[in-house]
Design a protein around this motif. Sequence first.
Motif, short mmCIF file in Angstrom:
data_model
loop_
_atom_site.label_atom_id
_atom_site.label_comp_id
_atom_site.label_asym_id
_atom_site.label_seq_id
_atom_site.Cartn_x
_atom_site.Cartn_y
_atom_site.Cartn_z
N ALA A 54 4.68 -4.10 45.00
CA ALA A 54 5.08 -4.41 43.56
C ALA A 54 6.52 -4.96 43.34
CB ALA A 54 5.73 -2.63 44.28
N SER A 55 6.93 -5.79 44.13
CA SER A 55 7.35 -7.11 44.07
C SER A 55 7.04 -7.90 43.05
CB SER A 55 8.63 -7.67 44.73
OG SER A 55 7.38 -7.74 45.65
N THR A 56 6.10 -8.85 43.80
CA THR A 56 4.85 -9.23 43.24
C THR A 56 4.12 -8.89 41.45
OG1 THR A 56 4.00 -10.11 45.39
CG2 THR A 56 2.62 -10.66 43.40
N ALA A 57 3.88 -7.35 41.57
CA ALA A 57 2.92 -7.09 41.08
C ALA A 57 4.97 -7.30 39.31
CB ALA A 57 3.24 -5.86 40.19
N LEU A 58 6.03 -6.76 39.98
CA LEU A 58 7.14 -6.98 38.80
C LEU A 58 6.92 -7.88 38.58
CD1 LEU A 58 8.90 -5.54 36.76
CD2 LEU A 58 10.29 -5.52 39.25
N LYS A 59 7.63 -9.30 39.71
CA LYS A 59 7.14 -10.53 39.27
C LYS A 59 6.26 -10.97 38.10
CE LYS A 59 7.91 -14.94 41.25
NZ LYS A 59 7.70 -15.43 42.70
N LYS A 60 4.68 -10.52 38.34
CA LYS A 60 3.89 -10.79 37.40
C LYS A 60 4.20 -10.37 36.34
CE LYS A 60 -0.07 -12.08 40.79
NZ LYS A 60 -0.89 -11.87 41.86
N TYR A 61 4.10 -9.29 35.70
CA TYR A 61 5.00 -8.53 34.66
C TYR A 61 5.42 -8.98 34.74
CZ TYR A 61 6.13 -4.70 31.14
OH TYR A 61 6.24 -4.21 30.44
N LEU A 62 6.82 -9.49 34.53
CA LEU A 62 8.08 -10.06 33.50
C LEU A 62 7.64 -10.89 33.46
CD1 LEU A 62 10.44 -8.96 36.14
CD2 LEU A 62 10.03 -7.95 33.88
N ALA A 63 6.94 -12.03 34.09
CA ALA A 63 6.38 -13.95 33.86
C ALA A 63 5.16 -13.22 32.43
CB ALA A 63 5.69 -13.71 35.01
N ASN A 64 4.10 -12.53 32.52
CA ASN A 64 3.86 -12.44 31.34
C ASN A 64 4.40 -11.75 29.95
OD1 ASN A 64 1.04 -11.54 30.30
ND2 ASN A 64 0.90 -10.03 30.22
N LYS A 65 5.31 -10.97 30.23
CA LYS A 65 6.23 -10.39 29.23
C LYS A 65 6.86 -11.47 28.24
CE LYS A 65 9.84 -6.94 28.32
NZ LYS A 65 10.69 -6.03 29.33
N GLN A 66 7.28 -12.51 29.87
CA GLN A 66 7.97 -13.32 29.08
C GLN A 66 7.33 -14.39 28.05
OE1 GLN A 66 11.74 -14.05 29.50
NE2 GLN A 66 12.16 -16.29 28.34
N ALA A 67 6.65 -14.45 28.20
CA ALA A 67 5.00 -15.53 27.90
C ALA A 67 4.97 -14.95 26.49
CB ALA A 67 4.40 -15.65 29.04
N ASN A 68 5.38 -13.91 26.04
CA ASN A 68 4.57 -12.71 24.80
C ASN A 68 5.66 -12.45 24.16
OD1 ASN A 68 1.31 -13.36 26.17
ND2 ASN A 68 1.44 -11.56 27.32
N SER A 69 6.46 -13.13 24.27
CA SER A 69 7.58 -12.54 23.66
C SER A 69 7.71 -14.11 22.30
CB SER A 69 9.14 -12.61 24.04
OG SER A 69 9.04 -11.61 25.18
#
Length: 69
Positions: A54-69
Amino acid sequence: MKQQIMSEKERNEILEKITRGLQLANENMLRAKKARGEKVVYARPNGKIYTIKASTALKKYLANKQANS
């Protein structure tokens, strides 16, 4: 009783609210699973199932969220 039809703007507003709610629920789930040291299950487009921390998934999710902001 007369039915009212939603305008395109109203539909878009509702869709945005639903999308944001799903994003928040997903982020909260990943944070909770990370806190418990759990994994999450995903499926690739070909249907193959895999798990990641989950820590890896969260890291990827947050990076994707940042890139799409």
